[in-house]
Scaffold this motif. Structure first.
Motif, short mmCIF file in Angstrom:
data_model
loop_
_atom_site.label_atom_id
_atom_site.label_comp_id
_atom_site.label_asym_id
_atom_site.label_seq_id
_atom_site.Cartn_x
_atom_site.Cartn_y
_atom_site.Cartn_z
N VAL A 1 46.58 -19.80 44.18
CA VAL A 1 45.79 -20.43 45.23
C VAL A 1 46.61 -21.54 45.86
O VAL A 1 47.37 -22.24 45.18
CB VAL A 1 44.48 -21.01 44.64
N SER A 2 46.49 -21.75 47.17
CA SER A 2 47.20 -22.84 47.84
C SER A 2 46.36 -23.41 48.97
O SER A 2 45.45 -22.75 49.48
CB SER A 2 48.57 -22.38 48.37
N ILE A 3 46.69 -24.66 49.34
CA ILE A 3 46.09 -25.30 50.51
C ILE A 3 47.01 -25.03 51.69
O ILE A 3 48.22 -25.28 51.62
CB ILE A 3 45.95 -26.81 50.31
N ASN A 4 46.46 -24.55 52.79
CA ASN A 4 47.27 -24.23 53.96
C ASN A 4 46.63 -24.76 55.23
O ASN A 4 45.40 -24.76 55.37
CB ASN A 4 47.43 -22.71 54.11
N SER A 5 47.45 -25.19 56.16
CA SER A 5 46.95 -25.50 57.50
C SER A 5 46.52 -24.19 58.16
O SER A 5 47.17 -23.15 58.01
CB SER A 5 48.03 -26.17 58.35
N ASP B 1 43.21 -30.83 65.89
CA ASP B 1 42.84 -31.08 64.50
C ASP B 1 43.62 -30.12 63.61
O ASP B 1 43.88 -28.97 63.99
CB ASP B 1 41.34 -30.85 64.29
N ASP B 2 44.00 -30.61 62.44
CA ASP B 2 44.78 -29.79 61.50
C ASP B 2 43.87 -29.41 60.34
O ASP B 2 43.78 -30.10 59.34
CB ASP B 2 46.00 -30.59 61.00
N TRP B 3 43.18 -28.28 60.49
CA TRP B 3 42.24 -27.83 59.48
C TRP B 3 42.99 -27.27 58.27
O TRP B 3 43.88 -26.45 58.42
CB TRP B 3 41.31 -26.77 60.06
N ARG B 4 42.61 -27.70 57.08
CA ARG B 4 43.23 -27.23 55.84
C ARG B 4 42.24 -26.34 55.08
O ARG B 4 41.06 -26.71 54.93
CB ARG B 4 43.63 -28.42 54.96
N ILE B 5 42.71 -25.20 54.62
CA ILE B 5 41.84 -24.26 53.91
C ILE B 5 42.52 -23.77 52.64
O ILE B 5 43.74 -23.85 52.50
CB ILE B 5 41.47 -23.05 54.81
#
Length: 305
Positions: A236-240, A159-163
């Motif tokens: 702020v950014s969305i990252n795997s 699974d590729d969780w994005r945070i």
């Protein structure tokens, strides 16, 4: 159709050098040229344009190349099914993957893979811009997305969780969001697009994360560059999860809104064209990546929880 001639054509198309292609197959330059000329005569088409200075693919050669690769792959798989060529997988494997993931997780594994399979050559195409798997004649690719294309098959890697992340320096200057409603007005370092996303709380509540309500400073097409800009305090950014594990552990980044997750159903897939057979070289590389990477990615997820 003579598979040796097809193998020579594929080698010449990849190198754009008939003499070098011939040498790689143990043929003298004159013999390689004669064999390619015979293949072209049989097909009734010029596959390669030749001048005194260079060799280039003709339009017909470019159209025929993926079929030549497929014929060779089918032949190799058939021989493997009969127990032939079973001693050691060999050949060139064309593999596409996101450069940001490859730099962190695949490149360090190459020495171990080549030590185990010395006769396999990896032809790597690494870019966070997605390649067309079929048009590019790739044997295998790594993608992070729901597998919706019916022309492809795949095996799940993880699974590729994005945070959501930001640097401590940025949060000290602008404050740490405590709820999704606190995000508007913050600087945002976007990946590819600024489409709204759904956030899901661990208790089941839903909220909308809309980058268009933030200050979009930059839009990236390279995950590593986006991560570096975030560590530098750009916003702020969305990252795997797999891309920021070390930065989180070292305190270079902070996981924002840790009780919320992005509901985008992203999965890391190892995919290949549905029309392709799984040749020994593809199967062993796929098995190697799953065997070595899956435990690492699962451990990264446990540490983040």
């Amino acid at each position: 159709m003579d598979t040796d001639s097809l193998r020579l054509f594929v080698a010449a198309a990849e190198r754009l050098n008939i003499s070098a292609a011939g040498r790689s197959l143990g043929l003298a330059p004159a013999m390689a040229s004669a064999r390619l000329a015979k293949l072209e005569h049989e097909l009734g088409a010029e596959l390669l344009h030749r001048t005194t200075r260079k060799v280039s693919l003709s339009q017909e050669g470019e159209a025929f190349l993926p079929y030549a690769r497929e014929i060779l792959a089918q032949s190799e798989a058939g021989r493997a099914a009969l127990g032939l060529n079973a001693a050691e997988p060999s050949g060139t494997l064309r593999f596409a993957a996101p450069s940001s993931f490859a730099q962190l997780h695949i490149m360090p594994l190459l020495p171990a893979f080549h030590a185990k399979y010395p006769k396999i050559t990896l032809d790597l195409r690494l870019s966070d811009t997605r390649f067309d798997l079929i048009e590019g004649s790739f044997d295998l690719a790594l993608r992070s997305a729901p597998l919706e294309d019916s022309s492809l098959r795949g095996r799940k890697l993880a699974d590729d969780w994005r945070i959501l992340c930001a640097a401590p320096d940025y949060l000290a200057r602008h404050g740490t969001p405590q709820r999704p409603e606190d995000l508007p007005g913050h600087a945002f370092l976007a990946w590819a697009n600024t489409a709204p996303r759904t956030l899901v709380h661990s208790a089941g509540q839903h909220a909308t994360f809309d980058p268009n309500q933030m200050i979009c400073c930059s839009i990236f097409d390279d995950g590593t560059s986006q991560r570096v800009a975030t560590v530098a305090g750009g916003g702020v950014s969305i990252n795997s999860q797999w891309s920021v594990t070390k930065d989180l552990a070292a305190g270079r980044l902070i996981h924002i809104l840790p009780d919320w997750r992005l509901d985008d159903a992203s999965v890391l897939w190892l995919i290949y064209p549905r029309s392709n057979v799984l040749t020994p070289k593809v199967r062993c590389f796929m098995d190697f990546l799953i065997e070595t990477l899956k435990p690492v990615l699962q451990n990264d997820r446990r540490e983040a929880q």
